[in-house]
Design a protein around this motif. Sequence first.
Motif, PDB file in Angstrom:
ATOM      1  N   ASP A 270       0.828  -1.210   0.000  1.00  0.00           N
ATOM      2  CA  ASP A 270       0.000   0.000   0.000  1.00  0.00           C
ATOM      3  C   ASP A 270       0.864   1.263   0.000  1.00  0.00           C
ATOM      4  OD1 ASP A 270      -2.336  -1.499  -0.027  1.00  0.00           O
ATOM      5  OD2 ASP A 270      -2.686  -1.299   2.128  1.00  0.00           O
ATOM      6  N   TYR A 271       1.897   1.274   0.824  1.00  0.00           N
ATOM      7  CA  TYR A 271       2.789   2.428   0.881  1.00  0.00           C
ATOM      8  C   TYR A 271       3.480   2.624  -0.469  1.00  0.00           C
ATOM      9  CZ  TYR A 271       6.568   5.547   2.182  1.00  0.00           C
ATOM     10  OH  TYR A 271       7.436   6.610   2.210  1.00  0.00           O
ATOM     11  N   ALA A 272       3.995   1.554  -1.041  1.00  0.00           N
ATOM     12  CA  ALA A 272       4.719   1.649  -2.313  1.00  0.00           C
ATOM     13  C   ALA A 272       3.808   2.149  -3.434  1.00  0.00           C
ATOM     14  CB  ALA A 272       5.322   0.297  -2.679  1.00  0.00           C
TER      15      ALA A 272
ATOM     16  N   THR B  47       1.308   4.129  -3.196  1.00  0.00           N
ATOM     17  CA  THR B  47       1.045   5.567  -3.040  1.00  0.00           C
ATOM     18  C   THR B  47       2.311   6.408  -3.192  1.00  0.00           C
ATOM     19  OG1 THR B  47       1.267   5.498  -0.627  1.00  0.00           O
ATOM     20  CG2 THR B  47      -0.946   5.170  -1.537  1.00  0.00           C
ATOM     21  N   HIS B  48       3.458   5.749  -3.354  1.00  0.00           N
ATOM     22  CA  HIS B  48       4.727   6.484  -3.487  1.00  0.00           C
ATOM     23  C   HIS B  48       5.472   6.152  -4.780  1.00  0.00           C
ATOM     24  CE1 HIS B  48       3.804   7.277   0.697  1.00  0.00           C
ATOM     25  NE2 HIS B  48       4.560   8.349   0.538  1.00  0.00           N
ATOM     26  N   GLY B  49       4.715   5.730  -5.808  1.00  0.00           N
ATOM     27  CA  GLY B  49       5.314   5.628  -7.122  1.00  0.00           C
ATOM     28  C   GLY B  49       5.525   4.258  -7.717  1.00  0.00           C
ATOM     29  N   TRP B  50       5.290   3.181  -6.980  1.00  0.00           N
ATOM     30  CA  TRP B  50       5.465   1.853  -7.573  1.00  0.00           C
ATOM     31  C   TRP B  50       4.352   1.607  -8.582  1.00  0.00           C
ATOM     32  CZ3 TRP B  50       3.325  -3.254  -5.545  1.00  0.00           C
ATOM     33  CH2 TRP B  50       3.828  -4.341  -6.296  1.00  0.00           C
TER      34      TRP B  50
ATOM     35  N   LEU C 278      12.055   0.514  -1.976  1.00  0.00           N
ATOM     36  CA  LEU C 278      11.690   1.336  -0.823  1.00  0.00           C
ATOM     37  C   LEU C 278      12.975   1.456  -0.020  1.00  0.00           C
ATOM     38  CD1 LEU C 278       8.212   0.182   0.532  1.00  0.00           C
ATOM     39  CD2 LEU C 278       8.797   2.221  -0.751  1.00  0.00           C
TER      40      LEU C 278
ATOM     41  N   GLU D 120      15.373   7.209   1.266  1.00  0.00           N
ATOM     42  CA  GLU D 120      14.247   7.978   0.754  1.00  0.00           C
ATOM     43  C   GLU D 120      12.963   7.820   1.555  1.00  0.00           C
ATOM     44  OE1 GLU D 120      13.540   7.810  -3.514  1.00  0.00           O
ATOM     45  OE2 GLU D 120      15.536   6.919  -3.727  1.00  0.00           O
ATOM     46  N   HIS D 121      12.771   6.684   2.223  1.00  0.00           N
ATOM     47  CA  HIS D 121      11.463   6.388   2.804  1.00  0.00           C
ATOM     48  C   HIS D 121      11.444   6.136   4.311  1.00  0.00           C
ATOM     49  CE1 HIS D 121       9.618   6.153  -1.176  1.00  0.00           C
ATOM     50  NE2 HIS D 121      10.738   5.554  -1.558  1.00  0.00           N
TER      51      HIS D 121
ATOM     52  N   ALA E 158       9.401   8.355   6.736  1.00  0.00           N
ATOM     53  CA  ALA E 158       7.947   8.353   6.621  1.00  0.00           C
ATOM     54  C   ALA E 158       7.329   6.963   6.760  1.00  0.00           C
ATOM     55  CB  ALA E 158       7.535   8.944   5.270  1.00  0.00           C
ATOM     56  N   PHE E 159       8.156   5.916   6.712  1.00  0.00           N
ATOM     57  CA  PHE E 159       7.605   4.560   6.706  1.00  0.00           C
ATOM     58  C   PHE E 159       8.354   3.651   7.673  1.00  0.00           C
ATOM     59  CE2 PHE E 159       7.476   0.185   5.208  1.00  0.00           C
ATOM     60  CZ  PHE E 159       6.105  -0.014   5.153  1.00  0.00           C
TER      61      PHE E 159
END
Length: 110
Positions: A44-46, A48-51, A62, A66-67, A70-71
Amino acid sequence: MRVWGAGKNSRALQADLLSKAVLPWGCATDSSYPCPKDVRTVIDYALTHGWEPGLTGGTFFLSESEHASAFELADFLLTDRLRDEGAPDPTTRVFRAFDENASAAAGGPP
C-alpha cells in the motif's frame, strides 16, 4: 522482501527489512519474518509512493534513505545495508525503536 504485482516480468517492489528485535547480545539477525499484514502495508505504501507494478522490468526500491523517515512497520525497519555496504549502520535505529516500543508498552512517553 520482493513483490511482483503483475507476474515475474513486471516491475518488482523491493523493501529490505530489518527486525527491531534486540537480542541479549545486541542487535542481530533473528528469525522474524514479515506477516501478510506487513506485506500489505508495504505494498500500500509503495503504491502511493510511485510503484507501478504493471510496468515491465526494473525494481522499485523502498530505500531507507528515501522512505525511512515516513515509513516503518511495527516490527521492522527499512535498511539500505543489504544493497549498499556504505549505508549507515542501522543498529542505532533498531535500539531506538526497541526503546520506544518498550516505553509505549509500559505506558510512558515514546
